[in-house]
Motif scaffolding. Sequence first.
Motif, short mmCIF file in Angstrom:
data_model
loop_
_atom_site.label_atom_id
_atom_site.label_comp_id
_atom_site.label_asym_id
_atom_site.label_seq_id
_atom_site.Cartn_x
_atom_site.Cartn_y
_atom_site.Cartn_z
N VAL A 33 1.04 -1.05 0.11
CA VAL A 33 0.12 0.22 0.20
C VAL A 33 0.35 1.71 0.10
O VAL A 33 1.86 1.48 0.93
CB VAL A 33 -0.93 0.22 1.40
CG1 VAL A 33 -1.77 1.05 1.33
CG2 VAL A 33 -1.92 -1.11 1.15
N HIS A 34 0.94 1.94 -0.56
CA HIS A 34 1.05 3.53 -1.11
C HIS A 34 0.78 4.61 -0.80
O HIS A 34 -0.23 4.93 -1.62
CB HIS A 34 1.86 2.97 -2.39
CG HIS A 34 2.96 4.34 -2.83
ND1 HIS A 34 4.03 5.32 -1.27
CD2 HIS A 34 3.15 5.12 -3.80
CE1 HIS A 34 4.78 5.99 -2.86
NE2 HIS A 34 4.02 6.13 -3.60
N VAL A 35 0.66 5.32 0.01
CA VAL A 35 -0.41 6.74 -0.24
C VAL A 35 0.34 7.83 -0.38
O VAL A 35 1.36 8.09 0.33
CB VAL A 35 -0.33 6.66 1.34
CG1 VAL A 35 -1.90 7.75 1.45
CG2 VAL A 35 -1.06 5.36 2.01
N LEU A 36 0.14 8.31 -1.62
CA LEU A 36 0.39 9.33 -1.88
C LEU A 36 0.53 10.68 -1.43
O LEU A 36 1.91 11.56 -1.00
CB LEU A 36 -0.40 9.61 -3.50
CG LEU A 36 -0.08 8.52 -4.57
CD1 LEU A 36 -0.84 8.40 -5.85
CD2 LEU A 36 1.48 8.47 -5.08
N SER A 37 -0.72 10.85 0.08
CA SER A 37 -0.69 12.05 0.40
C SER A 37 0.50 12.41 2.00
O SER A 37 1.29 12.78 2.00
CB SER A 37 -1.86 12.66 0.88
OG SER A 37 -2.22 11.41 1.82
N GLY A 38 0.42 10.90 1.74
CA GLY A 38 1.90 11.01 2.88
C GLY A 38 3.42 10.57 2.48
O GLY A 38 3.84 11.31 3.20
N ALA A 39 3.25 10.54 1.25
CA ALA A 39 4.89 9.91 1.00
C ALA A 39 4.94 11.18 0.46
O ALA A 39 6.53 11.49 1.09
CB ALA A 39 5.12 9.32 -0.62
N TYR A 40 3.99 12.70 -0.14
CA TYR A 40 5.15 13.33 -0.59
C TYR A 40 3.58 14.67 -0.21
O TYR A 40 2.85 15.20 -0.86
CB TYR A 40 4.73 13.20 -2.08
CG TYR A 40 5.32 12.78 -2.94
CD1 TYR A 40 6.50 12.58 -2.92
CD2 TYR A 40 4.46 10.92 -3.11
CE1 TYR A 40 7.59 11.09 -3.31
CE2 TYR A 40 5.33 10.06 -4.02
CZ TYR A 40 6.67 10.40 -3.54
OH TYR A 40 7.42 9.50 -4.16
N PRO A 41 3.78 14.96 1.37
CA PRO A 41 2.17 15.59 1.42
C PRO A 41 3.31 17.48 0.76
O PRO A 41 1.75 17.95 1.43
CB PRO A 41 3.63 16.18 3.14
CG PRO A 41 4.59 15.66 2.79
CD PRO A 41 4.14 14.76 2.18
N ASP A 42 4.61 17.22 0.47
CA ASP A 42 5.01 18.83 -0.56
C ASP A 42 4.57 18.46 -2.05
O ASP A 42 4.34 19.78 -2.73
CB ASP A 42 6.21 19.20 -0.26
CG ASP A 42 7.55 17.69 -0.54
OD1 ASP A 42 6.49 16.90 -1.30
OD2 ASP A 42 8.30 18.02 -0.62
N LYS A 43 4.03 17.49 -2.19
CA LYS A 43 3.60 16.70 -3.32
C LYS A 43 4.90 17.81 -4.51
O LYS A 43 4.34 17.27 -5.88
CB LYS A 43 2.33 18.22 -3.60
CG LYS A 43 1.38 18.19 -3.04
CD LYS A 43 0.08 19.04 -3.70
CE LYS A 43 -1.03 18.97 -3.05
NZ LYS A 43 -1.32 19.11 -1.46
N LYS A 44 5.94 16.41 -3.91
CA LYS A 44 7.38 17.05 -4.61
C LYS A 44 7.02 15.18 -5.17
O LYS A 44 7.87 15.00 -4.17
CB LYS A 44 8.06 17.11 -4.15
CG LYS A 44 7.91 19.41 -4.36
CD LYS A 44 9.91 19.76 -4.15
CE LYS A 44 8.88 21.47 -4.05
NZ LYS A 44 9.84 22.37 -3.20
N ILE A 45 6.52 14.87 -6.43
CA ILE A 45 7.18 13.70 -6.51
C ILE A 45 8.13 12.81 -7.03
O ILE A 45 8.80 13.55 -7.85
CB ILE A 45 5.33 12.92 -7.00
CG1 ILE A 45 4.38 13.40 -6.88
CG2 ILE A 45 6.04 11.24 -7.57
CD1 ILE A 45 3.56 12.81 -7.80
N ASP A 46 8.58 11.60 -5.96
CA ASP A 46 10.31 10.79 -6.26
C ASP A 46 9.64 10.21 -7.61
O ASP A 46 9.79 9.35 -7.33
CB ASP A 46 10.74 10.45 -4.99
CG ASP A 46 12.29 9.83 -5.64
OD1 ASP A 46 12.40 9.94 -6.45
OD2 ASP A 46 12.24 9.85 -4.79
#
Length: 184
Positions: A33-46
């Motif tokens: 499970v990969h939660v985008l809002s948790g991984a990228y709170p700054d919205k800068k996607i790796d």
Amino acid sequence: MKTLVIVGHPDLNSSRISKAWTEVLEQQKDITVHVLSGAYPDKKIDIAREQALLDGHDRIIFQYPLYWYSTPPILKQWFDEVLEYGWAFGPGGEHLKGKEIGIAISTVGTAASYQPGGYNLFTIRDIAKPVEALANYVSALYLQPFALHNANRVTDEEIAESAAAYLKHLETVHNIKSPELITR
């Protein structure tokens, strides 16, 4: 089969449905499970990290609440940035070829409202055509959608039942072109 569930809810902690689904999925052995809002709170996607996650899984499920007949902005951003030319499509872009792609969504409307002639005029499959087209474009197999309707009115018991149904769906789902297509 290794499954990656990419959760596109913009605020998972405020969600009853996506949060419950995520908690159940996190307990499964072959599901990441990969939660985008948790991984990228700054919205800068790796991008490299995301592409490595995709490479390591056979099935990708996009889990999100339906927003104005589309995905939440963070998931649209993810599509735009991660699915690059030369990686996901175009020359050398075969990383998703043959993988399975599906959606698990929640809607505020009732199931009846997502039928031809219903309030929303179209089925969930019709509304999710952009994700189906995305799967086709990257040479992936598109799976039958999973949906929970009437999100503002479901009980905790109904959410728990939907989480169990979601797990069952992940175990038994077929691509949309399969002769074993199950109608709901």
